[in-house]
Design a protein around this motif. Structure first.
Motif, PDB file in Angstrom:
ATOM      1  N   LEU A  27       0.855  -1.192   0.000  1.00 37.52           N
ATOM      2  CA  LEU A  27       0.000   0.000   0.000  1.00 37.52           C
ATOM      3  C   LEU A  27       0.887   1.236   0.000  1.00 37.52           C
ATOM      4  CD1 LEU A  27      -2.864  -0.807   2.557  1.00 37.52           C
ATOM      5  CD2 LEU A  27      -2.869  -1.101   0.083  1.00 37.52           C
ATOM      6  N   SER A  50      -0.627  -0.804  -4.659  1.00 36.64           N
ATOM      7  CA  SER A  50      -1.868  -0.018  -4.755  1.00 36.64           C
ATOM      8  C   SER A  50      -1.683   1.307  -4.024  1.00 36.64           C
ATOM      9  CB  SER A  50      -3.022  -0.813  -4.123  1.00 36.64           C
ATOM     10  OG  SER A  50      -4.210  -0.049  -4.122  1.00 36.64           O
ATOM     11  N   LYS A  52      -3.673   5.102  -3.266  1.00 37.89           N
ATOM     12  CA  LYS A  52      -4.907   5.895  -3.388  1.00 37.89           C
ATOM     13  C   LYS A  52      -4.643   7.213  -4.119  1.00 37.89           C
ATOM     14  CE  LYS A  52      -8.947   7.055  -0.591  1.00 37.89           C
ATOM     15  NZ  LYS A  52      -9.457   7.259   0.764  1.00 37.89           N
ATOM     16  N   HIS A  75      -8.016   2.065  -4.573  1.00 37.47           N
ATOM     17  CA  HIS A  75      -7.637   0.805  -3.926  1.00 37.47           C
ATOM     18  C   HIS A  75      -8.670  -0.248  -4.319  1.00 37.47           C
ATOM     19  CE1 HIS A  75      -4.372   2.235  -1.507  1.00 37.47           C
ATOM     20  NE2 HIS A  75      -5.092   2.985  -0.712  1.00 37.47           N
ATOM     21  N   ILE A  80      -6.960  -6.567  -2.788  1.00 36.12           N
ATOM     22  CA  ILE A  80      -6.079  -6.350  -1.637  1.00 36.12           C
ATOM     23  C   ILE A  80      -6.368  -7.363  -0.522  1.00 36.12           C
ATOM     24  CG2 ILE A  80      -5.558  -4.693   0.238  1.00 36.12           C
ATOM     25  CD1 ILE A  80      -5.976  -2.475  -1.999  1.00 36.12           C
TER      26      ILE A  80
END
Length: 463
Positions: A27, A50, A52, A75, A80
């Motif tokens: 992330l 990933s 945002k 996302h 995920i």
């Protein structure tokens, strides 16, 4: 992280020993995220990055070149939640709904520091603290590299994971934030350093100073008696926490005011460092860095070097020729006998306290940004003594104007760095300092503190 979580997570992390082979979700597509993705792929993980926000072009190109799957500006939660393990960028808070979902699915969430440390046998020096950690980490590496093969990573420079993959140094000096420590499980530095602890980032810790202190002390949570904790014995928060929460590590305190048997202390103008009756003496008169806080940084770095058997002469010479850190009390230019100083890295009140304390001339102070619940009281003495004018640089300067309005004759607000520097140029007289030391985060007007510092330097050069 609670103990039962730690046990469960360690079991799920057992594939870490060698080639991974699980599904690793990263992330955040910044420096630490992309470094983790590269290391993960090299170790046999199926990797998905990933973010945002928007991933910077240079990082996108690295991911594409290495055939690593990625997405930005969203996302994909369903993807995920298939992860075996999630590496979370330190900027993403635990309170984020996606992180809560991941934890609910009992997927371990770790930091880059935790992940990368599994793939190196290097000796690790971990340095944390509210202030001084960048200077201390950079100075420590500067001393060690004279004799050892050593990388500098963590919150600074190329990511730790990338360095483990590409360089695999025999030693690492890591600058580690509380956010990175929040997501460790087994991470254990051979030598841990806590420079100091003052209220900071409390918005991430339910506005409880105790939570933030506990987060910093996670650096020693897995240490044994064979490991070392170097810390500031003059710091009340550290001393109190240690008294109530003893650690396993061998303790090496440093102090400006007390005599220390095992550790470092100041005796008039000499730093005395003693480890197992082996003593070295360093004169402070020749230190390249000025200010009491830098004597402490020098003590911490020298203690690390002494532990790692660096020659006394090498330590002395390194302390004398160290150039300092960009954006930390960085002398930019002298114009019309006015010294312009860039301390953009001072993102909290305590850092600005050290900056103002070290001013030896009337000062025009540029302050402001995103306030993190600051209490400016400890600065009043220096503002009264040393500050001739204040320039508030932020979107919302109301609190600063209210706090300092009656202390100086001249208080002005602006939302542009170029204007702030021009105003300072008009106010400052020969022999004065112009100090950018914001005491606040930079995100209201700038990309980060580096961007803020660079804009300051450019504006000064354009005067």
């Amino acid at each position: 992280m609670k103990k039962e979580n730690k046990k469960q997570s360690s079991e799920q992390l057992s594939s870490f020993g060698g080639v991974g082979g699980g599904f690793l979700v990263v992330l955040g597509g910044g420096e630490s995220g992309v470094g983790t993705a590269l290391l993960g792929k090299a170790k046999g993980y199926n990797v998905f990055v990933s973010d945002k926000g928007k991933i910077k072009e240079k990082y996108k190109q690295v991911l594409i070149h290495n055939a690593i799957e990625w997405e930005d500006e969203k996302h994909s939660e369903s993807e995920i939640l298939k992860a075996d393990i999630v590496m979370k960028s330190p900027g993403i808070p635990d309170k984020a709904p996606l992180v809560k979902q991941i934890r609910k699915h009992k997927i371990p969430v770790i930091s880059e520091i935790e992940f990368a440390s599994k793939f190196t046998k290097a000796t690790i020096v971990g340095i944390t603290g509210s202030n001084g950690k960048t200077t201390t980490a950079t100075l420590t590496q500067h001393i060690l590299k004279q004799q050892l093969n050593v990388g500098l990573a963590g919150n600074i420079g190329d990511s730790f994971a990338k360095q483990v993959l590409e360089d695999d140094f025999k030693n690492y000096v890591l600058e580690i934030s509380s956010f990175q420590l929040d997501d460790i499980i087994d991470f254990k530095p051979k030598i841990a350093v806590i420079t100091n602890i003052t209220p900071d980032h409390l918005d991430r810790y339910d506005y409880q100073f105790e939570n933030y202190i506990a987060s910093k002390f996670r650096i020693a949570i897995n240490q044994t008696k064979d490991d070392y904790l170097i810390y500031d014995a003059d710091d009340k928060a550290i001393a109190n926490h240690l008294k109530n929460n003893p650690v396993q590590s061998t303790l090496l305190p440093f102090s400006l005011t007390k005599t220390i048997e095992n550790g470092a202390y100041l005796d008039q103008q000499n730093i005395i460092i003693t480890i197992d009756n082996n003593q070295i003496i360093m004169p402070t008169t020749k230190l390249a860095l000025e200010g009491k806080h830098n004597i402490k940084n020098a003590m911490a770095a020298s203690t690390v070097a002494h532990l790692l058997k660096i020659r006394k002469q090498t330590i002395r010479e390194s302390l004398e020729n160290f150039q300092g850190v960009e954006h930390r009390l960085e002398q930019v230019l002298k114009i019309n006998k006015v010294q312009y100083i860039n301390d953009s890295k001072a993102t909290n009140v305590n850092a600005t306290y050290y900056a103002l304390e070290s001013m030896d001339a009337p000062t025009v102070w540029i302050v402001g940004g995103t306030d993190k619940g600051n209490n400016y009281e400890e600065l009043f003495q220096f503002v009264n003594e040393k500050v001739k004018a204040i320039i508030c640089l932020g979107v919302d300067n109301e609190k600063l104007m209210r706090t300092f309005g009656n202390m100086v004759d001249n208080i002005i607000e602006t939302q542009f760095m170029s204007e702030a520097v021009k105003i300072a140029y008009k106010i400052a007289e020969a022999g004065d300092n112009v100090l950018l030391s914001p005491a606040c985060a930079s995100f209201d007007l700038f990309e980060n503190y580096e961007d803020r510092g660079r804009q300051f330097k450019n504006a000064v050069r354009n005067l």
